[in-house]
Write a protein that holds these residues in place. Structure first.
Motif, PDB file in Angstrom:
ATOM      1  N   ASP A 101     -12.529  -4.841  16.824  1.00 58.46           N
ATOM      2  CA  ASP A 101     -13.070  -5.425  15.363  1.00 58.46           C
ATOM      3  C   ASP A 101     -13.649  -5.951  14.869  1.00 58.46           C
ATOM      4  O   ASP A 101     -14.562  -5.499  13.635  1.00 58.46           O
ATOM      5  CB  ASP A 101     -11.546  -6.014  14.724  1.00 58.46           C
ATOM      6  N   ASP A 154      -9.021   0.636  10.878  1.00 62.71           N
ATOM      7  CA  ASP A 154      -8.233  -0.186  11.581  1.00 62.71           C
ATOM      8  C   ASP A 154      -7.159  -0.222  11.414  1.00 62.71           C
ATOM      9  O   ASP A 154      -6.233  -0.656  11.941  1.00 62.71           O
ATOM     10  CB  ASP A 154      -9.109  -1.322  10.686  1.00 62.71           C
ATOM     11  N   THR A 208      -9.090   3.185  18.119  1.00 67.36           N
ATOM     12  CA  THR A 208      -9.745   2.074  18.074  1.00 67.36           C
ATOM     13  C   THR A 208     -11.282   2.492  18.392  1.00 67.36           C
ATOM     14  O   THR A 208     -12.953   1.801  18.051  1.00 67.36           O
ATOM     15  CB  THR A 208      -9.392   0.953  18.978  1.00 67.36           C
ATOM     16  N   SER A 265     -13.457   1.322   7.939  1.00 69.16           N
ATOM     17  CA  SER A 265     -12.348   1.242   8.159  1.00 69.16           C
ATOM     18  C   SER A 265     -11.030   1.526   7.981  1.00 69.16           C
ATOM     19  O   SER A 265      -9.950   0.889   8.062  1.00 69.16           O
ATOM     20  CB  SER A 265     -12.566  -0.331   7.191  1.00 69.16           C
TER      21      SER A 265
END
Length: 193
Positions: free
Chosen positions: A90, A65, A32, A62
């Motif tokens: 995010d 994610d 993350t 991305s």
């Protein structure tokens, strides 16, 4: 919804990568943070005016994610804090990308693009907030046409093909439309029956 389809399609690949990363001792929270750092790097690319390259890099950044969640599930460490941390980071990642665009468009005097990037950022945050607030009321709320995955695809493709103005119009309009969809959905769910 594109998000669900992308997750289904990417699940086998993400699980395979999660297995490798787990063997290397990488944690979901570390991924993350790495995703955030990559997005900040992409924001710097965008701020420097390299919009096409930035569009391609948005897709690469991305990917983290979905990967952090896949790793958490694979290792059996998915939990409330990880989900909270991932969602919070995010928002920072997405804000960084729009900030990079605002910086670039401000420096070149592109007032319309600057304004649209700011409006799209507000809309993006509103989409995420409406979901979080609904879930705080115990109402699952993933409805809407421009969730995060869709926003990242629109941003990446639009920049990569050299259409930043059209891309920002789409994001500025449809992020707020999505937030409105969620507001109306929660209203329907909370009306007395």
């Amino acid at each position: 919804m594109l998000t669900d389809q992308l997750r289904r399609l990417a699940r086998p690949l993400l699980n395979a990568i999660a297995k490798v990363l787990s063997g290397l001792g990488v944690t979901a929270n570390a991924l993350t943070v790495l995703g955030l750092l990559l997005n900040v790097g992409v924001a710097l690319v965008l701020a420097g005016g390299n919009l096409r390259l930035g569009g391609v890099l948005v897709i690469l950044a991305s990917l983290f994610d979905g990967l952090d969640g896949a790793l958490a599930r694979y290792t059996g460490q998915a939990g409330p804090f990880g989900a909270f941390f991932d969602s919070t980071v995010d928002r920072y990642s997405e804000a960084a990308l729009f900030t990079g665009l605002v910086w670039y468009f401000t420096t070149v005097g592109a007032r319309q693009e600057t304004l649209l990037a700011v409006v799209a950022l507000f809309g993006s945050l509103a989409v995420s907030y409406t979901r979080a607030r609904a879930e705080g009321l115990s109402i699952p709320c993933t409805v809407g046409i421009l969730t995060r995955a869709e926003r990242m695809v629109v941003l990446a493709v639009g920049l990569a093909i050299g259409q930043p103005l059209a891309t920002l119009w789409v994001l500025a309009v449809f992020t707020h439309f999505t937030a409105l969809q969620r507001i109306l959905y929660v209203r329907r769910q909370t009306l007395p029956r």
